[in-house]
Design an enzyme around this catalytic site. Structure first.
Site, PDB file in Angstrom:
ATOM      1  N   HIS A 123       1.128  -1.220  -0.080  1.00 51.66           N
ATOM      2  CA  HIS A 123      -0.015  -0.020  -0.112  1.00 51.66           C
ATOM      3  C   HIS A 123       0.836   1.325   0.101  1.00 51.66           C
ATOM      4  O   HIS A 123       2.091   1.397   0.761  1.00 51.66           O
ATOM      5  CB  HIS A 123      -0.828  -0.336   1.344  1.00 51.66           C
ATOM      6  N   ASP A 200       3.117  -4.784   8.050  1.00 52.60           N
ATOM      7  CA  ASP A 200       1.637  -3.838   7.896  1.00 52.60           C
ATOM      8  C   ASP A 200       0.556  -4.782   8.008  1.00 52.60           C
ATOM      9  O   ASP A 200       0.192  -5.677   7.194  1.00 52.60           O
ATOM     10  CB  ASP A 200       1.663  -3.258   6.484  1.00 52.60           C
ATOM     11  N   GLN A 203      -4.474  -5.191   6.801  1.00 50.05           N
ATOM     12  CA  GLN A 203      -5.554  -6.084   6.226  1.00 50.05           C
ATOM     13  C   GLN A 203      -5.351  -7.453   6.789  1.00 50.05           C
ATOM     14  O   GLN A 203      -6.224  -8.419   6.458  1.00 50.05           O
ATOM     15  CB  GLN A 203      -5.377  -6.461   4.827  1.00 50.05           C
ATOM     16  N   LYS A 226     -10.588  -0.689  10.371  1.00 48.62           N
ATOM     17  CA  LYS A 226     -10.470  -1.953   9.412  1.00 48.62           C
ATOM     18  C   LYS A 226     -10.748  -3.137  10.148  1.00 48.62           C
ATOM     19  O   LYS A 226     -10.840  -4.275   9.854  1.00 48.62           O
ATOM     20  CB  LYS A 226      -8.993  -2.146   8.970  1.00 48.62           C
ATOM     21  N   CYS A 364      -4.702   2.617  -3.671  1.00 51.91           N
ATOM     22  CA  CYS A 364      -3.711   3.158  -2.905  1.00 51.91           C
ATOM     23  C   CYS A 364      -2.603   2.131  -2.965  1.00 51.91           C
ATOM     24  O   CYS A 364      -1.675   1.887  -2.028  1.00 51.91           O
ATOM     25  CB  CYS A 364      -3.879   3.444  -1.454  1.00 51.91           C
TER      26      CYS A 364
HETATM   27  N1  PMP Z   1      -1.811  -0.772   4.579  1.00 47.83           N
HETATM   28  C1  PMP Z   1      -2.813  -1.494   3.919  1.00 47.83           C
HETATM   29  C2  PMP Z   1      -2.307  -2.891   3.432  1.00 47.83           C
HETATM   30  C3  PMP Z   1      -3.994  -0.942   3.839  1.00 47.83           C
HETATM   31  O1  PMP Z   1      -4.787  -1.468   3.388  1.00 47.83           O
HETATM   32  C4  PMP Z   1      -4.252   0.357   4.281  1.00 47.83           C
HETATM   33  C5  PMP Z   1      -5.638   0.926   3.969  1.00 47.83           C
HETATM   34  N2  PMP Z   1      -6.164   0.578   3.059  1.00 47.83           N
HETATM   35  C6  PMP Z   1      -3.279   0.958   4.909  1.00 47.83           C
HETATM   36  C7  PMP Z   1      -1.971   0.404   4.946  1.00 47.83           C
HETATM   37  C8  PMP Z   1      -3.446   2.453   5.327  1.00 47.83           C
HETATM   38  O2  PMP Z   1      -4.591   2.435   6.690  1.00 47.83           O
HETATM   39  P1  PMP Z   1      -4.935   3.717   7.004  1.00 47.83           P
HETATM   40  O3  PMP Z   1      -5.439   4.630   6.013  1.00 47.83           O
HETATM   41  O4  PMP Z   1      -5.920   3.365   8.146  1.00 47.83           O
HETATM   42  O5  PMP Z   1      -3.689   4.600   7.661  1.00 47.83           O
END
Ligand code: PMP
Length: 406
Positions: A123, A200, A203, A226, A364
């Site tokens: 991401h 990270d 997910q 999430k 993203c």
């Molecule tokens: N890493 C991953 C794998 C994600 O899916 C996301 C959110 N889509 C993020 C980081 C960022 O999370 P946040 O916007 O809640 O900071």
């Protein structure tokens, strides 16, 4: 506890509504999850009955809020099986947690010509902070490649580890592909060369049982929103040995022990990394979300979500003209696909009008879509409150798209 889907759905007030006259089918869970009533009630009770600033007050409400906040920290520690509660740092979310490590760990441990290793499927939040750090320090960002199924190529990963590698930062589960990475093996290989690993977990925390001690990761980052908790709150888990050595990230109130104009001394962990007033209501909501998930049973959730993913995969494969992006052997709760040559955005508009919420675009994670040479996908992502009937509704909507675009 028995997994009773009808009862579970009643716990989520937002799912009861109709969109365009049709029952809402919410399949955008990788973007954010819906909140059970118990989480909403916990946050609301905090503002109705307990709201006060924490840690500094001597009055009744401040003490009560502080106590609830620190109990929540311990509860979250237990949920991910961290060794110490002071290894749980409250942040705004995954992005904030990764930025904290990039800034603070980066300041202390990264120098010219060092290497930071990420993967193609990250991401943007697990790319850009490292890219900026590498530019500042004249270090190098290296990237683990993937195969056409969307799995990292392990042999190449092993070869990329060298004496210059100072950190591996990798996602546990890809939000764009659904791939579950073999993070335990990655961590073990990196540790053999004394290289720390940041996971990270944005997910993975909603879908998998996460045990940071068993994984032996050095950092694990996730977002509350999430995992059925409020937005604006998240966690950085870090091993004490690193957190102790790392300098503060942001500065101001809370993170200090003593301030004079000549010199400031910093507070101990975890407060050293928690400058300013935290999101107390959000933290209590996160703790309540974990209690709720424990009550349903994490194994039950995993089994049910796998069943949903398998059903959706099998049924979608029956539709002619779909191209699946991300077909890894180990996957969870995400299906990314394209319908013939139809632009994902056009498909998304029609699917929405059928009452089905899915996501379209690059999620993203532009570099991984570039790798597949596509600008975006349609992504359906599942939670344990979804049903096979809802997947059937998604299929109906896809068939409608195909009919309309010929
Ligand atoms: N890493 C991953 C794998 C994600 O899916 C996301 C959110 N889509 C993020 C980081 C960022 O999370 P946040 O916007 O809640 O900071």
């Amino acid at each position: 506890m028995e997994f009773d889907i009808n009862k579970i759905r009643q716990d989520f007030p937002i799912l009861q509504q109709k969109i365009y006259g049709k029952p809402l089918v919410y399949l955008d869970n990788a973007a954010t999850t819906q909140k059970p009533k118990v989480v909403i009630d916990t946050v609301s009770k905090y503002y109705y009955e307990e709201n006060a600033n924490i840690h500094r007050g001597v009055h009744y409400l401040s003490n009560k809020a502080t106590e609830s906040f620190e109990i929540a920290r311990k509860n979250i520690q237990k949920y991910i099986n961290a060794e110490n509660s002071h290894e749980i740092i409250f942040t705004k979310g995954t992005t904030d947690s990764i930025n904290l490590v990039a800034s603070s760990f980066g300041k202390k441990f990264i120098s010219k010509d060092d290497e930071i290793l990420i993967s193609v499927m990250e991401h943007h939040s697990n790319i850009v902070p490292w890219q900026i750090l590498c530019e500042e320090k004249k270090a190098k960002l290296r990237v683990i490649p993937i195969n056409e199924k969307g799995e990292i190529i392990f042999d190449v990963f092993e070869k990329l580890l060298n004496e210059k590698t100072k950190l591996v930062a990798i996602t546990h589960v890809s939000n764009a592909l659904g791939t579950i990475n073999p993070v335990k093996e990655i961590i073990s290989k990196a540790h053999k060369k004394n290289i720390p690993v940041l996971i990270d977990g944005a997910q993975s925390i909603p879908h998998l049982k996460v045990d940071v001690k068993e994984l032996d990761c050095d950092f694990y980052c996730f977002s509350g929103h999430k995992v059925y908790a409020p937005m604006g709150v998240g966690v950085l888990y870090g091993k004490e040995k690193f957190l102790e050595e790392m300098p503060p990230y942001q500065s101001g109130g809370e993170m200090i022990k003593n301030v004079t104009f000549e010199k400031t001394t910093f507070n101990e962990l975890p407060f050293k990394f928690e400058a300013g007033t935290p999101n107390v209501g959000g933290v209590l909501g996160l703790s309540a979300a974990f209690d709720y998930l424990n009550k349903i049973g994490r194994e039950n959730i995993e089994v049910y979500e796998n069943e949903l993913l398998n059903y959706a995969t099998e049924e979608l494969q029956k539709i002619n003209g779909l191209r699946f992006i991300g077909t890894a052997k180990h996957k969870t709760s995400v299906i990314s696909f394209l319908i013939g040559d139809i632009h994902p955005y056009d498909a998304g508009i029609i699917i929405d009008k059928m009452g089905v919420a899915i996501r379209t675009g690059h999620h993203c994670a532009q570099p991984v879509l570039d790798w597949f040479k596509i600008p975006g996908t349609i992504r359906a992502s599942f939670a344990f409150y979804n049903t096979k009937d809802e997947i059937d509704r998604l299929i109906e909507a896809i068939l409608q798209v195909i009919k309309m675009f010929g």
